[in-house]
Design a protein around this motif. Sequence first.
Motif, short mmCIF file in Angstrom:
data_model
loop_
_atom_site.label_atom_id
_atom_site.label_comp_id
_atom_site.label_asym_id
_atom_site.label_seq_id
_atom_site.Cartn_x
_atom_site.Cartn_y
_atom_site.Cartn_z
N LEU A 69 0.94 -1.23 -0.11
CA LEU A 69 0.04 0.06 -0.11
C LEU A 69 0.90 1.23 0.08
CD1 LEU A 69 -2.93 1.45 0.57
CD2 LEU A 69 -2.19 1.26 2.87
N PHE A 70 0.59 2.29 -0.98
CA PHE A 70 1.21 3.43 -0.73
C PHE A 70 -0.16 4.55 -0.25
CE2 PHE A 70 1.66 7.95 -2.53
CZ PHE A 70 3.05 7.99 -2.17
N GLY A 71 -0.05 4.91 0.92
CA GLY A 71 -1.16 5.88 1.16
C GLY A 71 -1.54 5.56 2.72
N GLU A 72 -2.83 6.15 2.74
CA GLU A 72 -3.44 5.79 4.11
C GLU A 72 -3.73 4.35 4.64
OE1 GLU A 72 -6.22 8.59 6.07
OE2 GLU A 72 -6.20 9.56 4.18
N SER A 162 -4.11 5.01 -9.70
CA SER A 162 -2.79 4.83 -10.18
C SER A 162 -1.91 6.12 -10.06
CB SER A 162 -2.72 4.27 -11.35
OG SER A 162 -3.48 4.92 -12.28
N GLU A 163 -2.46 7.18 -9.63
CA GLU A 163 -2.02 8.58 -9.69
C GLU A 163 -0.58 8.39 -9.41
OE1 GLU A 163 -2.27 12.85 -7.54
OE2 GLU A 163 -4.03 11.23 -7.37
N PHE A 164 -0.23 7.83 -8.20
CA PHE A 164 1.08 7.69 -7.55
C PHE A 164 2.23 6.56 -8.32
CE2 PHE A 164 -2.21 8.92 -4.61
CZ PHE A 164 -1.88 10.09 -4.28
N ASN A 165 1.54 5.90 -9.15
CA ASN A 165 2.66 5.14 -9.81
C ASN A 165 3.15 5.50 -11.32
OD1 ASN A 165 0.25 3.77 -8.41
ND2 ASN A 165 1.51 1.94 -9.04
N TRP A 166 2.84 6.71 -11.42
CA TRP A 166 3.70 7.35 -12.64
C TRP A 166 4.93 7.98 -12.00
CZ3 TRP A 166 2.25 6.29 -17.51
CH2 TRP A 166 1.07 5.83 -17.69
N ARG A 167 6.07 7.62 -13.03
CA ARG A 167 7.17 8.24 -12.89
C ARG A 167 7.86 8.61 -14.10
NH1 ARG A 167 5.36 7.28 -8.49
NH2 ARG A 167 6.36 6.14 -6.83
N LYS A 168 9.15 9.32 -14.07
CA LYS A 168 9.56 9.73 -15.38
C LYS A 168 10.88 9.33 -15.23
CE LYS A 168 6.88 13.99 -16.26
NZ LYS A 168 7.06 15.13 -16.69
#
Length: 190
Positions: A69-72, A162-168
């Motif tokens: 989990l990433f988040g609350e 999936s907002e937090f799964n994007w990277r560059k």
Amino acid sequence: MKKRWFMKHLILIIGIISSILQACQLTEVDGYVGGSSIYFSIQRDTMTYSWGTVDSDIQERVLELPIYLFGEVKDYDRQVKVKVAETNATVDVDYKALAELCKTDSVRAVEGVDFRAITKEVILPANCEKTSLQITMLRTEALRKYNRILTVVIEESEEFDSEFNWRKDSDGNPYFIGHSMTIISNEDFP
């Protein structure tokens, strides 16, 4: 004389300890506030499961894929939706070659032949930041000749996005991490 020296140093030590204790304050740190996302791993998106060191009498094994989990953390159970990718590839940029390769029937893992049916939902228990997906891998004669490739995907839901799964990458190109895991099964010795 010794008494006086002792008293001076005792007062000095008490003064230093008092000022240190007064300088310490309990500070509350706010926890994370925002959306939640889940992922298999941010370090790798492919793993190899080799039957080469497993006794030949063993025809099935349960593989546990951790889901993080990433988040609350919530005080109630939440459902994580998973599925098997049809082409065993989920991101065109990173898996183009794999997608073409997996269209070949001799390579793509088949439900009921190379693995048992996978549950469509996994429970992330209340007050936890980790759960796991159990996949029963099956040993077949085809593994002596071909690797079998299976890709499992975490689906977005109301609870998890999936907002937090994007990277560059270093060139500024966006890529998606953690939402899929490709398992390559074979009979090789590691």
